[in-house]
Design an enzyme around this catalytic site. Structure first.
Site, PDB file in Angstrom:
ATOM      1  N   CYS A  91       0.914  -1.304  -0.071  1.00 61.13           N
ATOM      2  CA  CYS A  91       0.229   0.076  -0.102  1.00 61.13           C
ATOM      3  C   CYS A  91       0.951   1.234   0.010  1.00 61.13           C
ATOM      4  O   CYS A  91       0.260   2.366   0.155  1.00 61.13           O
ATOM      5  CB  CYS A  91      -0.783  -0.084   1.083  1.00 61.13           C
ATOM      6  SG  CYS A  91       0.147  -0.031   2.691  1.00 61.13           S
ATOM      7  N   GLU A  99      -1.931   1.167  -4.772  1.00 53.82           N
ATOM      8  CA  GLU A  99      -1.807  -0.318  -4.194  1.00 53.82           C
ATOM      9  C   GLU A  99      -0.982  -0.983  -5.244  1.00 53.82           C
ATOM     10  O   GLU A  99      -1.450  -0.815  -6.316  1.00 53.82           O
ATOM     11  CB  GLU A  99      -3.015  -0.753  -3.839  1.00 53.82           C
ATOM     12  CG  GLU A  99      -3.135  -2.005  -3.064  1.00 53.82           C
ATOM     13  CD  GLU A  99      -3.451  -1.803  -1.401  1.00 53.82           C
ATOM     14  OE1 GLU A  99      -3.441  -2.789  -0.874  1.00 53.82           O
ATOM     15  OE2 GLU A  99      -3.427  -0.744  -1.091  1.00 53.82           O
TER      16      GLU A  99
END
Length: 365
Positions: A323, A357
């Site tokens: 992330c 992401e």
């Protein structure tokens, strides 16, 4: 407002992210970047709002990150239609209910593709029996409007659930359907449509895998439940108790018989696998019976600790869900000494933000 959530606006911001990644990872030898886009609107399954009291009026607000000024929010196009429906219904019911309104400072909404909704009301006061009675009334009033919801009340050191504190999500992934219990105030993937694409990607890149799978930071079993079909056995670790309980439920409800969850951090598991320390939480789990050739990590934004990085280098295949592309780059600088990048993907979990992401598959050289 319509322009902000148009296809053109979305495609521009998506291309900016792609350009950012290509520049950031230009020092690596990379395969083709696969890009998985998001719906343009109504994609976010969760939303949190501060509540502003202005005389008898009551409304949702958010704070502008740049100016720090409060912004009134009457609709929220990035959130699901169910959340938007609930936002319109809840405040008028709270407005003249003194027990539910008094010292209320935040409302969290948590929805699913399966149509379930959980609302958490947060207070600067102790919640009592009268609050519980009024919360039950609120639940019924919402049901009368066609909004079936579970309610949670929170204040300092206090949590009260009106019925249950979770939602049950159902995700169609390739030719299967998976159920996931998602508990209030625990981590879940915020964009269900993109999460489905992440799971489909992970299944596709692990097809035909030999041996067993080890997963760190498994949360509620989001990846491990879906990936169990591709491995002989799966051993997953997670430190948060609520997530472990959810994962155990998800293993049972999906009838997965080759997956075990251990409540350990990545650092603790590294100590256990090196036999540097024994853990009661591993009682009944024979680590020597696992032949893990593949390891999956989905760490927090800070990336992997040095001990875990060193441990990963022992596995034939590494699947890294990130992330934070900046800490991913730092970790890859070490991992690519022993491994090479075979698959690279970008998942647009958070449109209209700088957040990116990623998924990376590395194979031992």
């Amino acid at each position: 407002m319509t322009e902000c959530f148009s296809n053109d606006q979305y495609n521009r911001q998506l291309q900016n992210k792609i350009n950012t990644l290509k520049t950031l990872f230009s020092d690596f030898v990379l395969p083709e970047l696969k890009v998985y886009s998001s719906p343009v609107s109504h994609y976010r399954m969760r939303a949190e709002f501060r509540i502003w009291h202005n005389g008898e009026d009551l409304y949702h607000i958010m704070y502008d990150k740049k100016t720090k000024k409060r912004v009134r929010i009457d609709s929220f196009p990035i959130a699901t239609k169910l959340i938007n429906q609930a936002m319109q219904a809840v405040l008028p019911l709270l407005q003249y209910n003194e027990s539910l309104r008094h010292l209320l400072f935040q409302i969290d909404y948590f929805s699913t593709l399966s149509g379930q909704l959980l609302i958490t009301l947060l207070y600067h006061k102790k919640l009592d029996e009268n609050w519980i009675a009024q919360a039950r009334l609120l639940k019924q009033q919402l049901a009368d409007q066609g909004i079936n919801v579970n309610l949670v009340g929170r204040s300092s050191n206090q949590k009260i659930s009106i019925d249950v504190d979770y939602v049950d999500e159902v995700l169609p992934v390739l030719d299967k359907t998976f159920q996931y219990r998602q508990v209030e105030n625990s981590f879940t993937q915020p964009n269900a449509a993109v999460n489905i694409k992440m799971l489909e990607w992970a299944i596709s890149v692990t097809k035909g895998s030999s041996g067993d799978l080890l997963e760190f930071y498994c949360g509620n079993g989001n990846f491990s439940v879906a990936l169990a079909q591709n491995f002989r056995k799966v051993l997953a670790t997670e430190i948060a108790k609520a997530s472990v309980y959810s994962a155990q439920h998800n293993i049972a409800v999906n009838q997965i018989d080759n997956l075990v969850i251990a409540r350990l951090s990545a650092e603790e598991f590294t100590c256990a696998i090196k036999k540097e320390r024994e853990f009661n939480r591993l009682k009944g789990i024979d680590l020597d019976s696992y032949q893990c050739q593949t390891v999956l990590v989905d760490p927090p934004r800070g990336g992997l600790d040095q001990g875990t990085i060193n441990n990963l280098k022992n596995y034939a295949t590494i699947i890294y869900i990130s992330c934070n592309p900046y800490t991913l780059k730092e970790n890859l600088q070490q991992l690519t000494v022993t491994h090479e990048i075979k698959h690279l993907a970008m998942f647009d979990q958070f449109p209209y933000t700088d957040h990116i992401e990623m998924g990376v598959v590395l194979k031992k050289k």
